[in-house]
Design an enzyme around this catalytic site. Structure first.
Site, PDB file in Angstrom:
ATOM      1  N   ASN A  10      76.497   5.299  22.413  1.00  0.00           N
ATOM      2  CA  ASN A  10      75.538   6.085  23.182  1.00  0.00           C
ATOM      3  C   ASN A  10      74.122   5.725  22.717  1.00  0.00           C
ATOM      4  OD1 ASN A  10      73.740   8.233  23.958  1.00  0.00           O
ATOM      5  ND2 ASN A  10      75.518   9.493  24.414  1.00  0.00           N
ATOM      6  N   HIS A  13      69.334   8.087  22.140  1.00  0.00           N
ATOM      7  CA  HIS A  13      68.279   8.450  21.194  1.00  0.00           C
ATOM      8  C   HIS A  13      67.339   7.299  20.860  1.00  0.00           C
ATOM      9  CE1 HIS A  13      69.603  12.471  21.159  1.00  0.00           C
ATOM     10  NE2 HIS A  13      70.827  12.105  20.853  1.00  0.00           N
ATOM     11  N   HIS A  46      73.348   9.435  28.781  1.00  0.00           N
ATOM     12  CA  HIS A  46      73.356  10.763  29.396  1.00  0.00           C
ATOM     13  C   HIS A  46      72.027  10.977  30.109  1.00  0.00           C
ATOM     14  CE1 HIS A  46      74.006  15.405  28.719  1.00  0.00           C
ATOM     15  NE2 HIS A  46      73.780  15.093  29.983  1.00  0.00           N
ATOM     16  N   ARG A  48      69.909  13.434  31.564  1.00  0.00           N
ATOM     17  CA  ARG A  48      69.793  14.886  31.587  1.00  0.00           C
ATOM     18  C   ARG A  48      68.849  15.361  32.692  1.00  0.00           C
ATOM     19  NH1 ARG A  48      71.171  18.445  27.514  1.00  0.00           N
ATOM     20  NH2 ARG A  48      72.423  17.561  25.834  1.00  0.00           N
ATOM     21  N   ARG A  52      64.987  14.035  29.078  1.00  0.00           N
ATOM     22  CA  ARG A  52      64.399  14.042  27.735  1.00  0.00           C
ATOM     23  C   ARG A  52      64.593  12.709  27.015  1.00  0.00           C
ATOM     24  NH1 ARG A  52      68.238  18.386  24.684  1.00  0.00           N
ATOM     25  NH2 ARG A  52      67.744  19.535  26.589  1.00  0.00           N
ATOM     26  N   GLU A  73      77.048   9.842  31.367  1.00  0.00           N
ATOM     27  CA  GLU A  73      77.291  11.261  31.141  1.00  0.00           C
ATOM     28  C   GLU A  73      76.399  12.051  32.086  1.00  0.00           C
ATOM     29  OE1 GLU A  73      78.738  11.359  26.492  1.00  0.00           O
ATOM     30  OE2 GLU A  73      76.706  12.010  26.969  1.00  0.00           O
ATOM     31  N   THR A 104      74.702  18.479  23.350  1.00  0.00           N
ATOM     32  CA  THR A 104      75.830  19.141  23.985  1.00  0.00           C
ATOM     33  C   THR A 104      76.554  20.000  22.962  1.00  0.00           C
ATOM     34  OG1 THR A 104      76.054  17.255  25.473  1.00  0.00           O
ATOM     35  CG2 THR A 104      77.906  18.768  25.350  1.00  0.00           C
ATOM     36  N   GLU A 154      87.572  13.290  27.551  1.00  0.00           N
ATOM     37  CA  GLU A 154      86.967  13.015  26.244  1.00  0.00           C
ATOM     38  C   GLU A 154      86.947  14.324  25.475  1.00  0.00           C
ATOM     39  OE1 GLU A 154      82.825  11.528  24.111  1.00  0.00           O
ATOM     40  OE2 GLU A 154      83.309  10.795  26.122  1.00  0.00           O
ATOM     41  N   HIS A 193      81.522  13.053  19.545  1.00  0.00           N
ATOM     42  CA  HIS A 193      80.513  14.050  19.166  1.00  0.00           C
ATOM     43  C   HIS A 193      80.597  14.323  17.669  1.00  0.00           C
ATOM     44  CE1 HIS A 193      77.297  16.771  20.465  1.00  0.00           C
ATOM     45  NE2 HIS A 193      77.638  17.496  19.425  1.00  0.00           N
TER      46      HIS A 193
END
Length: 242
Positions: A10, A13, A46, A48, A52, A73, A104, A154, A193
């Site tokens: 992922n 970030h 993801h 959002r 963000r 996502e 999440t 998942e 996660h």
């Protein structure tokens, strides 16, 4: 026979850091290219509601940059459905989303939101997008995924990552039991996660799991050692667990 274990990285970030200053550096596309080069099996991003980290324009750029499958996502909203149908990622993982959360916070309530999810799952599947539901590892949620016709689940590993001792062992057994049950019912189980170098191996050792999706920890480690070494070390730990 043990299922091969894939690593999806992922890259959200990287975009978080970029957005902190504006501009275009660091570029999440460059991160996707590095993951492809060092043997990652997929890219997770993801998009959002509040944008963000990953932005709309990043999606096509990520898809164009590598041949790795993109796992998008997304929240179960008409806006995100339209974006998924326009971009046609390899997979769409439906996740819960609250504007005020930092990350999440738990699994999707697939059982309680069946009527909201059914048309979205159906339209994604009709478009040839592989649907995944990000759920807690419980029989109730797994049964809901089965009723919705999701080919993939998942399992949220946040509770496992934060637990210790006997509680962690209990949650790990539940993850293993639900992974076996998913596979028995024709659903491919994934997990993600909060996974780190320190806690990934017991999860990676669950034989039915086909994929782990890991992001924040790897981007954090990359600050100190670089993204490629961070991904390679995670890959090595996962392989040793199998």
């Amino acid at each position: 026979m043990t299922t091969p274990l894939r690593l999806g990285v992922n890259i959200d970030h990287v975009a978080t850091i970029r957005n902190a200053r504006g501009g275009d550096h660091p570029d999440p596309v460059r991160a996707a290219e590095i993951v492809a080069r060092c043997g990652g099996d997929g890219i997770t991003a993801h998009l959002r509601e509040d944008r963000r980290h990953i932005r709309d324009e990043d999606l096509r750029r990520i898809q164009d940059a590598t041949d790795l499958p993109l796992n998008l996502e997304m929240a179960a909203t008409e806006e995100m459905l339209a974006i998924a149908l326009a971009h046609k990622p390899h997979a769409a993982c439906i996740v819960p989303e609250k504007r005020e959360e930092r990350t999440t916070e738990g699994g999707l309530d697939a059982a309680g939101k069946h009527n909201q999810l059914q048309p979205i799952v159906s339209r994604l599947k009709d478009a040839g997008i592989r649907v995944s539901l990000f759920i807690e590892a419980t029989e109730r949620q797994l049964d809901a995924a089965l009723q919705l016709g999701a080919p993939v689940v998942e399992f949220h590993t946040g509770a496992y990552a934060h637990a210790e001792g006997e509680e962690r062992a209990r949650i790990l057994k539940q993850l293993a039991d639900m992974s076996a049950l998913a596979a028995k019912n024709g659903i491919e189980p994934h997990a993600g996660h909060g996974l780190t170098y320190e806690n990934v191996q017991p999860v990676a050792a669950i034989p039915q799991l086909a994929e782990l999706n890991i992001g924040h920890y790897l981007i954090g480690e990359a600050i100190f050692c670089g993204l490629e070494p961070a991904v390679l070390k995670m890959r090595e730990l996962m392989d040793h667990a199998r």
